[in-house]
Design an enzyme around this catalytic site. Sequence first.
Site, PDB file in Angstrom:
ATOM      1  CG  PHE A   1      -1.625   1.488   1.569  1.00  0.00           C
ATOM      2  CD1 PHE A   1      -2.141   2.269   0.595  1.00  0.00           C
ATOM      3  CD2 PHE A   1      -1.617   1.710   2.962  1.00  0.00           C
ATOM      4  CE1 PHE A   1      -2.824   3.228   1.029  1.00  0.00           C
ATOM      5  CE2 PHE A   1      -2.223   2.701   3.362  1.00  0.00           C
ATOM      6  CZ  PHE A   1      -2.745   3.603   2.236  1.00  0.00           C
ATOM      7  CB  ILE A   2       2.857   2.920   2.637  1.00  0.00           C
ATOM      8  CG1 ILE A   2       1.916   3.087   3.558  1.00  0.00           C
ATOM      9  CG2 ILE A   2       3.740   4.170   2.676  1.00  0.00           C
ATOM     10  CD1 ILE A   2       2.275   3.019   5.096  1.00  0.00           C
TER      11      ILE A   2
ATOM     12  CG  ASN B   1       8.408 -11.750   0.148  1.00  0.00           C
ATOM     13  OD1 ASN B   1       7.315 -10.941   0.065  1.00  0.00           O
ATOM     14  ND2 ASN B   1       8.524 -12.501   0.930  1.00  0.00           N
TER      15      ASN B   1
ATOM     16  N   GLY C   1       2.038  -8.063  -0.875  1.00  0.00           N
ATOM     17  CA  GLY C   1       1.671  -6.957  -2.125  1.00  0.00           C
ATOM     18  C   GLY C   1       1.371  -7.731  -3.405  1.00  0.00           C
TER      19      GLY C   1
ATOM     20  CB  SER D   1       3.921   0.551  13.728  1.00  0.00           C
ATOM     21  OG  SER D   1       2.661   0.541  14.132  1.00  0.00           O
TER      22      SER D   1
ATOM     23  CE1 TYR E   1       3.300  -4.495  12.214  1.00  0.00           C
ATOM     24  CE2 TYR E   1       2.313  -2.990  13.801  1.00  0.00           C
ATOM     25  CZ  TYR E   1       3.051  -3.144  12.750  1.00  0.00           C
ATOM     26  OH  TYR E   1       3.116  -2.052  11.699  1.00  0.00           O
TER      27      TYR E   1
ATOM     28  CE  LYS F   1       6.754  -2.305  11.607  1.00  0.00           C
ATOM     29  NZ  LYS F   1       7.251  -2.169  10.243  1.00  0.00           N
TER      30      LYS F   1
ATOM     31  CB  VAL G   1     -12.170   0.406   9.882  1.00  0.00           C
ATOM     32  CG1 VAL G   1     -12.234  -0.378  11.177  1.00  0.00           C
ATOM     33  CG2 VAL G   1     -11.350   1.661  10.168  1.00  0.00           C
TER      34      VAL G   1
ATOM     35  NE  ARG H   1      -7.259   1.841  15.938  1.00  0.00           N
ATOM     36  CZ  ARG H   1      -7.398   1.619  17.235  1.00  0.00           C
ATOM     37  NH1 ARG H   1      -7.516   2.602  18.150  1.00  0.00           N
ATOM     38  NH2 ARG H   1      -7.384   0.238  17.785  1.00  0.00           N
TER      39      ARG H   1
HETATM   40  N1  LIG Z   1      -0.692   1.032   6.764  1.00  0.00           N
HETATM   41  C1  LIG Z   1      -0.662   1.385   7.650  1.00  0.00           C
HETATM   42  O1  LIG Z   1      -1.530   1.930   8.503  1.00  0.00           O
HETATM   43  C2  LIG Z   1       0.761   1.432   8.775  1.00  0.00           C
HETATM   44  C3  LIG Z   1       0.388   1.826   9.892  1.00  0.00           C
HETATM   45  C4  LIG Z   1       1.829   1.654  10.873  1.00  0.00           C
HETATM   46  C5  LIG Z   1       2.923   1.129  10.339  1.00  0.00           C
HETATM   47  N2  LIG Z   1       3.003   0.567   8.903  1.00  0.00           N
HETATM   48  C6  LIG Z   1       4.286  -0.061   8.332  1.00  0.00           C
HETATM   49  O2  LIG Z   1       4.399   0.590   7.196  1.00  0.00           O
HETATM   50  C7  LIG Z   1       5.045  -0.223   6.265  1.00  0.00           C
HETATM   51  C8  LIG Z   1       4.004  -0.505   5.090  1.00  0.00           C
HETATM   52  O3  LIG Z   1       2.807  -0.754   5.431  1.00  0.00           O
HETATM   53  P1  LIG Z   1       1.805  -1.270   4.237  1.00  0.00           P
HETATM   54  O4  LIG Z   1       0.417  -0.795   4.897  1.00  0.00           O
HETATM   55  O5  LIG Z   1       2.294  -0.534   2.943  1.00  0.00           O
HETATM   56  O6  LIG Z   1       1.908  -2.830   4.197  1.00  0.00           O
HETATM   57  P2  LIG Z   1       1.400  -3.786   3.033  1.00  0.00           P
HETATM   58  O7  LIG Z   1       1.367  -4.880   3.704  1.00  0.00           O
HETATM   59  O8  LIG Z   1       0.400  -3.112   2.100  1.00  0.00           O
HETATM   60  O9  LIG Z   1       3.014  -3.815   2.262  1.00  0.00           O
HETATM   61  C9  LIG Z   1       4.074  -4.454   2.783  1.00  0.00           C
HETATM   62  C10 LIG Z   1       4.737  -5.065   1.752  1.00  0.00           C
HETATM   63  O10 LIG Z   1       5.955  -5.744   2.281  1.00  0.00           O
HETATM   64  C11 LIG Z   1       6.133  -6.851   1.353  1.00  0.00           C
HETATM   65  N3  LIG Z   1       6.824  -7.831   2.290  1.00  0.00           N
HETATM   66  C12 LIG Z   1       6.296  -8.556   3.306  1.00  0.00           C
HETATM   67  N4  LIG Z   1       7.209  -9.408   3.764  1.00  0.00           N
HETATM   68  C13 LIG Z   1       8.393  -9.510   2.897  1.00  0.00           C
HETATM   69  C14 LIG Z   1       9.678 -10.183   2.869  1.00  0.00           C
HETATM   70  N5  LIG Z   1      10.223 -10.903   3.775  1.00  0.00           N
HETATM   71  N6  LIG Z   1      10.522  -9.729   1.788  1.00  0.00           N
HETATM   72  C15 LIG Z   1      10.101  -8.706   0.771  1.00  0.00           C
HETATM   73  N7  LIG Z   1       9.025  -7.973   0.911  1.00  0.00           N
HETATM   74  C16 LIG Z   1       8.210  -8.446   1.843  1.00  0.00           C
HETATM   75  C17 LIG Z   1       4.786  -7.351   1.148  1.00  0.00           C
HETATM   76  O11 LIG Z   1       4.797  -8.076  -0.018  1.00  0.00           O
HETATM   77  C18 LIG Z   1       3.868  -6.090   0.696  1.00  0.00           C
HETATM   78  O12 LIG Z   1       4.311  -5.862  -0.572  1.00  0.00           O
HETATM   79  C19 LIG Z   1       5.058  -1.460   7.119  1.00  0.00           C
HETATM   80  O13 LIG Z   1       6.373  -1.616   7.756  1.00  0.00           O
HETATM   81  C20 LIG Z   1       4.029  -1.484   8.120  1.00  0.00           C
HETATM   82  O14 LIG Z   1       4.326  -2.040   9.514  1.00  0.00           O
HETATM   83  C21 LIG Z   1       1.651   0.757   8.255  1.00  0.00           C
END
Ligand SMILES: NC(=O)c1ccc[n+]([C@@H]2O[C@H](COP(=O)([O-])OP(=O)(O)OC[C@H]3O[C@@H](n4cnc5c(N)ncnc54)[C@H](O)[C@@H]3O)[C@@H](O)[C@H]2O)c1
Length: 322
Positions: A11-12, A32, A36, A114, A137, A141, A181, A205
């Site tokens: 996502f991000i 990987n 995603g 996070s 989790y 972190k 949500v 939130r």
């Molecule tokens: N989305 C949120 O609200 C939020 C809030 C707090 C923290 N975060 C942190 O921000 C980061 C990005 O979050 P997001 O929402 O985009 O998550 P997401 O799950 O959409 O994306 C994470 C990506 O990491 C890849 N990935 C996972 N394990 C892997 C591995 N072993 N090797 C290579 N790629 C791998 C997944 O395939 C996925 O594409 C994460 O570290 C998450 O913990 C997100």
Amino acid sequence: MKIAITGVAGFIGSNLADRLIAAGHDVVGIDNLAYGVREQIPAQVDFREIDIRDRSLAGQLAGCAVVFHLAAKNCISDCQLDPIETSDINVTGTVNVFAAAQTAGVGKIVYAESSALYEGSTTLPTPEADVSPESFYAVSKLAGMAFAEAYRRFFGMRTTALRYFCVYGPRQDYRRTVPPVMSAFMIKMLRGERPTIYGSGTKRRDFIHVDDVNDFHLRCLTDERTDGNVYNLGSGTNDSVRDIYAKVAALVGFGEPPEFRPDLPGEAQETLADISAARALGWEPKTSLDVGLRSALDYIRAHVLASESTAIGAGRPARADA
Ligand SMILES: NC(=O)c1ccc[n+]([C@@H]2O[C@H](COP(=O)([O-])OP(=O)(O)OC[C@H]3O[C@@H](n4cnc5c(N)ncnc54)[C@H](O)[C@@H]3O)[C@@H](O)[C@H]2O)c1
């Protein structure tokens, strides 16, 4: 600049890739594809399908000035079920990214922590100092954070840690065991199904739009004051799950009440970011919840439900760039 993003298919990461490319940077994308989606990766990204735990990662980062490390196992309930894999990806994987970046001579790492690090805190709004993780989790972190600090201490690596609160917007991961949500409500309501609220819906939130998060990411590339520091990225306001339900229902035109199920374990009652550190650099969240919800809804209409003929209002126009 040549910039690497781990988690580029998520996502991000995929939204960040769009922004970096639009700003004229070359992007190397690492993922990987565990969670995603390949289709989310912008075509201009030099994509490498590789695990962040792979010991050959340094070769993929050659020539990169900056790494944004976003890849993680990040669904809290999934992490509770498998602490070993959580640690493997979020701790060992993060250490491997730092080690690879050091070997490859990368100048700076911006990495994802996070708001879950504040799970045990009762201070609202929560400042960066109030770290008190509880879930597996969040603990993973915290361990990643400790290793990052050690890399900074012993190798002089320039690092910036970002504590995202609830990020939302186009491409939010709606496939999770327990989806975020907003997208969960949107998908169900557009299908004409009653969404589920876990607990009473009074949890609050701090929601921040992904565009605002990316504004800060870009700032990290040029503002040396971010080196060695940690920043909360939230909106500094919060809304209850019931508020979000009502707003999404109004946007979709959905009249049914939610289905209530028992509370999920390990979830904070309220999150609210103290964003004064980020604000002190001149950053300000700009996207209102109403505008942000529309962009997320347009995306879901265009990309998730487009093929479902039962979708309510599927004929409405969708944003072309979503
Ligand atoms: N989305 C949120 O609200 C939020 C809030 C707090 C923290 N975060 C942190 O921000 C980061 C990005 O979050 P997001 O929402 O985009 O998550 P997401 O799950 O959409 O994306 C994470 C990506 O990491 C890849 N990935 C996972 N394990 C892997 C591995 N072993 N090797 C290579 N790629 C791998 C997944 O395939 C996925 O594409 C994460 O570290 C998450 O913990 C997100």
